[in-house]
Design a protein around this motif. Structure first.
Motif, PDB file in Angstrom:
ATOM      1  N   LEU A  47       4.160   2.042   0.842  1.00  0.00           N
ATOM      2  CA  LEU A  47       4.212   1.943  -0.607  1.00  0.00           C
ATOM      3  C   LEU A  47       2.865   1.500  -1.172  1.00  0.00           C
ATOM      4  O   LEU A  47       2.463   1.935  -2.259  1.00  0.00           O
ATOM      5  N   LEU A  48       2.171   0.639  -0.442  1.00  0.00           N
ATOM      6  CA  LEU A  48       0.828   0.258  -0.872  1.00  0.00           C
ATOM      7  C   LEU A  48      -0.054   1.486  -1.021  1.00  0.00           C
ATOM      8  O   LEU A  48      -0.825   1.609  -1.980  1.00  0.00           O
ATOM      9  N   ASP A  49       0.075   2.402  -0.079  1.00  0.00           N
ATOM     10  CA  ASP A  49      -0.777   3.594  -0.073  1.00  0.00           C
ATOM     11  C   ASP A  49      -0.545   4.472  -1.287  1.00  0.00           C
ATOM     12  O   ASP A  49      -1.417   5.247  -1.681  1.00  0.00           O
ATOM     13  N   ARG A  50       0.631   4.354  -1.915  1.00  0.00           N
ATOM     14  CA  ARG A  50       0.949   5.218  -3.058  1.00  0.00           C
ATOM     15  C   ARG A  50       0.263   4.762  -4.347  1.00  0.00           C
ATOM     16  O   ARG A  50       0.171   5.534  -5.299  1.00  0.00           O
ATOM     17  N   PHE A  51      -0.182   3.504  -4.395  1.00  0.00           N
ATOM     18  CA  PHE A  51      -0.961   3.062  -5.546  1.00  0.00           C
ATOM     19  C   PHE A  51      -2.395   3.533  -5.379  1.00  0.00           C
ATOM     20  O   PHE A  51      -2.988   3.396  -4.303  1.00  0.00           O
ATOM     21  N   GLY A  52      -2.966   4.061  -6.450  1.00  0.00           N
ATOM     22  CA  GLY A  52      -4.326   4.573  -6.358  1.00  0.00           C
ATOM     23  C   GLY A  52      -5.338   3.500  -6.035  1.00  0.00           C
ATOM     24  O   GLY A  52      -6.091   3.590  -5.062  1.00  0.00           O
TER      25      GLY A  52
END
Length: 651
Positions: free
Chosen positions: A194-199
């Motif tokens: 989920l961290l990776d989904r934030f730009g």
């Protein structure tokens, strides 16, 4: 006059300002995750930015904020054919806040299932994603949202579309917004996926400069005393900022990203060993936005550096015990090695937004010094010692008996809104998850009495049934760890810490809250109040010293106090007590009486006793607590058997 605290009046926080502005210039950047301690103006600055975004034209009476120039062809309030003839209104860009306790229906919208089944009417009530379209969606404490809500939220942000599926009825609408999430890492981390989904991500920290802190307080007091007068002082600066955003948006389409810069971005992302290609895409889009913000028509090394500093730190985590961070010396090295000869690489002047001070990088393991050989290092407190822990390993499922009603997770059985259907029941409130077959079976015996004369069933509201689902819940795993001198003998604490670290990792993966109590000397200490931050738990464990007498009863009494308080705070979350001890009690009060305070609590006792002569004290404690006993020496065997069992299941 707008009385939101002005964006231009925020002191410091350069990285956060830059990340928000890059997203305001280009929504393709993918949003911002703001990690920071309490009281760092995270919410204030997000609300201030929303006030600076350009106003939008919307189709009048459209609940989904359709653009009159390009209406959404699938808009549930449409079609808006000939929208240029439909009255349009201009309104400020929306700022929508998603509360932590929101439901899936509140976020994505819901269908009135009762009307759909009994009247054949498809009535859709839009949610917060529709309200945020073409504006800002702000999620405070995003790490405390249920995982399925975060998944839904990030899917909509990535696709620009919200899909709602309810019993073979499908609705979709546009949902493009600037996503901003804030979180306090002490309250738990987001999963790496989920961290990776934030730009972009930013660490928001309060300044340690007394003058800057004083100026922050001075401006805040002035704003609270007279918001209108304070905002009036910043009108010109705010107008200039809004104009700057608008110009950068207009310039963005003409900014060039040359192949050598694209290869530079790829080299940087590969050099930091980030997974997948999302980092490359985000960095490229952020570099384009930064060039547009700086008024350039071509991306430079400075733009790549500024983008990489914000897009890569949260993508470098390899396990939950790692803190996000970026080695800026490595970043400069990678940029220098790939810069064209006439460019000279990034200069020594930090780009807009500044840089993190040298030496301010968080420790990867969150704790003090440890030895890789599993030995001991000097610790605080005189002759006390601090044992190192080995790498964590897989553990079997330890669950609370029965079926609960707690927050969604992956440990114990629970009645949830998601999971496999186990039955049906009459609804007590509005039907959210109908059980169609049960509804039809309830209505079938009454068709003749209701005068049915053709195909189809005659349904009435009292026929409706809702699905009963069973899934998994997260629990409160409370560790009570014996840190007395007897535990330090023969380096047993290394094995103990490794076992507890493994259980901590398991708690993270199963979405549990964790807490930790240690007892040594004369007292028991709550070293980690119940939290979702496994990173904090690992740091406390690694720095845990051993030595002194064994106040076992004090540890149990402290555990009872913590559980009693947590039942009041979060009554639906069931606890799992994990006591790690050799069972010796050389200080404190009556162990039997203390154990009685924990009657009815699901528990595990990890027996740490070793040597040729065993007293079996931990086993007696397990009987008193009604807990399962696991010898520390058998843990490796249990883990091995568990892994073999999982491999056989997979085969």
């Amino acid at each position: 006059m707008n009385t939101t605290f002005p964006f231009s009046a925020v002191v410091g926080m350069d990285d956060l300002k830059l990340a928000l502005l890059l997203n305001a210039v280009s929504p393709r950047v993918g949003g911002v995750l703001v990690r920071g301690e309490k009281g760092t103006a995270k919410s204030t600055i997000v609300r201030a930015l929303a006030a600076q975004l350009p106003a939008v034209d919307v189709v009048a009476a459209c609940r989904f904020a359709c653009d009159p120039a390009a209406p959404d062809p699938s808009c549930p309030d449409g079609p808006h054919d000939g929208a240029h003839d439909v009255p349009a209104v201009r309104r400020p860009a929306a700022l929508v806040e998603l509360p932590v306790g929101a439901s899936e229906d509140r976020l994505s919208g819901s269908l009135d299932v009762e009307r759909a089944l009994t009247e054949g009417v498809r009535a859709f009530e839009p949610g917060l994603l529709a309200a945020a379209h073409r504006g800002v969606l702000y999620v405070d404490e995003v790490n405390l949202l249920h995982d399925h809500l975060v998944d839904l939220l990030l899917d909509a942000a990535a696709l620009g579309t919200c899909y709602v599926e309810r019993e073979s009825v499908s609705v979709r609408h546009a949902a493009r917004f600037l996503l901003v999430g804030t979180m306090n890492p002490e309250e738990g981390e987001l999963r790496p996926q989920l961290l990776d989904r934030f730009g972009l991500t930013v660490e928001a920290r309060a300044s340690r400069d007394p003058r800057e802190r004083a100026e922050v307080v001075r401006r805040r007091l002035a704003f609270e005393a007279d918001p209108v007068a304070f905002a009036a002082r910043w009108v010109d600066a705010e107008k200039a900022l809004a104009d700057h955003i608008a110009r950068a948006r207009d310039r963005l389409g003409g900014v060039r990203l040359l192949d050598e810069r694209l290869e530079q971005i790829a080299t940087v992302c590969a050099g930091f060993e980030v997974d997948g290609l999302r980092a490359d895409l985000v960095t490229a889009n952020a570099a384009l936005a930064h060039a547009a913000w700086e008024g350039r028509d071509e991306v430079t090394a400075d733009d790549v550096r500024a983008a990489a500093r914000l897009s890569l730190p949260h993508r470098r985590r390899r396990d939950p015990f790692d803190a996000p961070g970026l080695d800026e010396s490595l970043l400069d090295e990678l940029l220098d090695n790939t810069s064209p000869e006439d460019d000279g690489g990034p200069d020594d002047t930090p780009p807009s937004g500044g840089t993190r001070p040298e030496g301010d990088e968080p420790s990867p393991d969150g704790g003090g010094e440890t030895k890789s050989d599993g030995g001991q290092v000097d610790g605080p407190g005189g002759g006390d010692s601090v044992a190192a822990a080995a790498a964590p390993h897989a553990v079997p499922l330890l669950e609370v008996p029965g079926v609960g009603d707690g927050a969604a997770g992956r440990r114990s059985r629970s009645r949830t809104s998601r999971g496999r259907v186990t039955g049906a029941r009459r609804p007590e409130t509005r039907v959210r998850h109908p059980h169609v077959l049960a509804t039809l079976l309830a209505a079938a015996p009454h068709q003749r009495a209701r005068g049915r004369s053709g195909p189809g069933l005659v349904l009435r509201p009292d026929d409706l049934r809702e699905a009963v689902r069973e899934g998994r819940e997260g629990n409160l795993v409370l560790f009570v760890v014996d840190a007395s001198g007897s535990m330090a003998a023969r380096r047993r604490m290394t094995t103990v810490k490794t076992a507890v670290l493994s259980l901590l990792l398991d708690a993270y993966q199963r979405r549990d809250k964790i807490g930790m109590i240690t007892f040594r000397g004369r007292d028991a200490d709550l070293v980690l109040p119940p939290t979702s931050s496994v990173e904090a738990g690992a740091a406390r464990l690694r720095a845990l010293p051993t030595g002194g007498r064994t106040p076992l009863s004090a540890g149990l009494v402290r555990a009872a106090e913590v559980l009693r308080a947590e039942r009041l705070r979060d009554p639906s979350r069931r606890p799992l007590l994990v006591v790690v001890t050799d069972g010796r009690a050389t200080a404190g009060g009556d162990v039997d009486r203390a154990a009685g305070l924990l009657a009815g609590t699901a528990g595990i006792v990890v027996d740490c006793e070793d040597g040729p002569v065993r007293l079996g004290l931990a086993g007696k404690l397990a009987v008193r607590l009604g807990a399962r006993l696991i010898p520390l020496g058998d843990l490796d065997g249990i883990f091995r058997d568990h892994r073999k069992h999982e491999r056989r299941k997979a085969a």
